[in-house]
Design a protein around this motif. Structure first.
Motif, PDB file in Angstrom:
ATOM      1  N   LYS A 167       0.906  -1.117  -0.201  1.00 18.41           N
ATOM      2  CA  LYS A 167       0.035   0.063   0.041  1.00 18.41           C
ATOM      3  C   LYS A 167       0.869   1.218  -0.060  1.00 18.41           C
ATOM      4  O   LYS A 167       1.670   1.447   0.878  1.00 18.41           O
ATOM      5  CB  LYS A 167      -0.985  -0.150   1.180  1.00 18.41           C
ATOM      6  CG  LYS A 167      -1.838   1.149   1.345  1.00 18.41           C
ATOM      7  CD  LYS A 167      -2.669   1.182   2.540  1.00 18.41           C
ATOM      8  CE  LYS A 167      -3.930   0.389   2.413  1.00 18.41           C
ATOM      9  NZ  LYS A 167      -4.889   0.909   1.645  1.00 18.41           N
ATOM     10  N   MET A 168       0.795   1.833  -1.165  1.00 15.40           N
ATOM     11  CA  MET A 168       1.558   3.327  -1.126  1.00 15.40           C
ATOM     12  C   MET A 168       0.840   4.503  -1.637  1.00 15.40           C
ATOM     13  O   MET A 168      -0.181   4.273  -2.224  1.00 15.40           O
ATOM     14  CB  MET A 168       2.687   3.190  -2.168  1.00 15.40           C
ATOM     15  CG  MET A 168       3.551   1.985  -2.149  1.00 15.40           C
ATOM     16  SD  MET A 168       4.828   2.703  -0.767  1.00 15.40           S
ATOM     17  CE  MET A 168       4.885   1.053   0.216  1.00 15.40           C
ATOM     18  N   GLY A 169       1.064   5.721  -0.917  1.00 16.23           N
ATOM     19  CA  GLY A 169       0.322   6.670  -1.174  1.00 16.23           C
ATOM     20  C   GLY A 169       1.086   7.959  -1.122  1.00 16.23           C
ATOM     21  O   GLY A 169       2.030   8.032  -0.352  1.00 16.23           O
ATOM     22  N   PRO A 170       0.724   9.266  -1.576  1.00 16.83           N
ATOM     23  CA  PRO A 170       1.183  10.548  -1.318  1.00 16.83           C
ATOM     24  C   PRO A 170       1.107  10.828   0.413  1.00 16.83           C
ATOM     25  O   PRO A 170       0.168  10.377   0.837  1.00 16.83           O
ATOM     26  CB  PRO A 170       0.542  11.777  -1.992  1.00 16.83           C
ATOM     27  CG  PRO A 170      -0.427  10.918  -3.022  1.00 16.83           C
ATOM     28  CD  PRO A 170      -0.526   9.577  -2.460  1.00 16.83           C
ATOM     29  N   LEU A 171       2.199  11.258   0.768  1.00 15.34           N
ATOM     30  CA  LEU A 171       2.130  11.735   2.211  1.00 15.34           C
ATOM     31  C   LEU A 171       1.033  12.499   2.510  1.00 15.34           C
ATOM     32  O   LEU A 171       0.644  13.505   1.713  1.00 15.34           O
ATOM     33  CB  LEU A 171       3.599  11.919   2.866  1.00 15.34           C
ATOM     34  CG  LEU A 171       4.876  11.098   2.948  1.00 15.34           C
ATOM     35  CD1 LEU A 171       6.126  11.640   3.027  1.00 15.34           C
ATOM     36  CD2 LEU A 171       4.213   9.993   3.795  1.00 15.34           C
ATOM     37  N   ILE A 172       0.507  12.669   3.689  1.00 17.44           N
ATOM     38  CA  ILE A 172      -0.296  13.637   4.175  1.00 17.44           C
ATOM     39  C   ILE A 172       0.299  15.118   4.073  1.00 17.44           C
ATOM     40  O   ILE A 172       1.127  15.310   4.500  1.00 17.44           O
ATOM     41  CB  ILE A 172      -1.084  13.227   5.650  1.00 17.44           C
ATOM     42  CG1 ILE A 172      -1.746  11.983   5.562  1.00 17.44           C
ATOM     43  CG2 ILE A 172      -1.911  14.573   5.979  1.00 17.44           C
ATOM     44  CD1 ILE A 172      -2.166  11.811   7.046  1.00 17.44           C
TER      45      ILE A 172
END
Length: 199
Positions: A167-172
């Protein structure tokens, strides 16, 4: 148009880890490298380089020293995993080198395989079939609303009734394209797939 995606299980908040301890060197407890078959999806046999029990795998150990260098991972640190992911589930938070744009984790899912994935995530989010170093895999873009960050999730069919989730995504607070998270998920998936196959 942004859609509210129903997560496969409990949504995970993507944040960077603060520990710099390296992951453990081993992964799984099975031997041999001959391709194995199973029926994770309940239909045709599944062709995998090796079936690996997600309850016994060292999830942080799947991030090898070579993977850390190539993917610019500063650390891979075991942390608490959501109970909804199944009995014996494990999680590994990944902290990347500066500049940090994306964050994420590895999760072992022990309470359902591809059949469950298609019944849940596949109902609301398109699953794109792909591979991760010879393992069947499914990529899903999760575009959310509210406080949960967007993510790009790669589900690796590691064993019958079990998955390894990248699971990967842009940091908050960071504006970054979700496609970049998808490329990172696939790169990490290829690295951990190789580690699974040679465990």
């Amino acid at each position: 148009m942004r859609r509210l995606a129903v997560p496969f299980l409990l949504a995970a908040v993507l944040t960077g880890c603060s520990s710099t301890e390296p992951g453990k060197p081993s992964a799984g407890d099975q031997t041999g490298s001959a391709p194995t078959t199973g029926s994770s999806a309940g239909n045709a046999p599944v062709n995998r380089p090796k079936a690996v029990d997600m309850k016994s795998v060292d999830v942080c150990g799947l991030i090898t020293a070579d993977a850390k260098t190539t993917l610019k991972i500063q650390s891979a640190t075991e942390r608490e995993s959501p109970a909804d992911y199944g009995e014996g589930t494990k999680s590994c938070g990944l902290l990347f080198q500066q500049p940090r744009t994306y964050g994420g984790s590895l999760y072992t899912l022990t309470n359902g395989g591809v059949d469950r994935l298609k019944r849940t995530v596949g109902k609301t989010t398109e699953l794109t079939e792909t591979t991760a170093s010879g393992y069947p895999a499914y990529l899903a873009k999760n575009i959310t609303e509210g406080s949960q960050p967007d993510s790009c999730d790669l589900y690796i069919d590691a064993n019958d009734g079990q998955l390894l989730l990248v699971k990967m995504g842009p940091l908050i607070g960071v504006e970054a394209p979700l496609d970049g998270a998808c490329e990172l998920s696939k790169s990490i998936g290829a690295a951990v797939g190789t580690a699974l196959a040679t465990a």
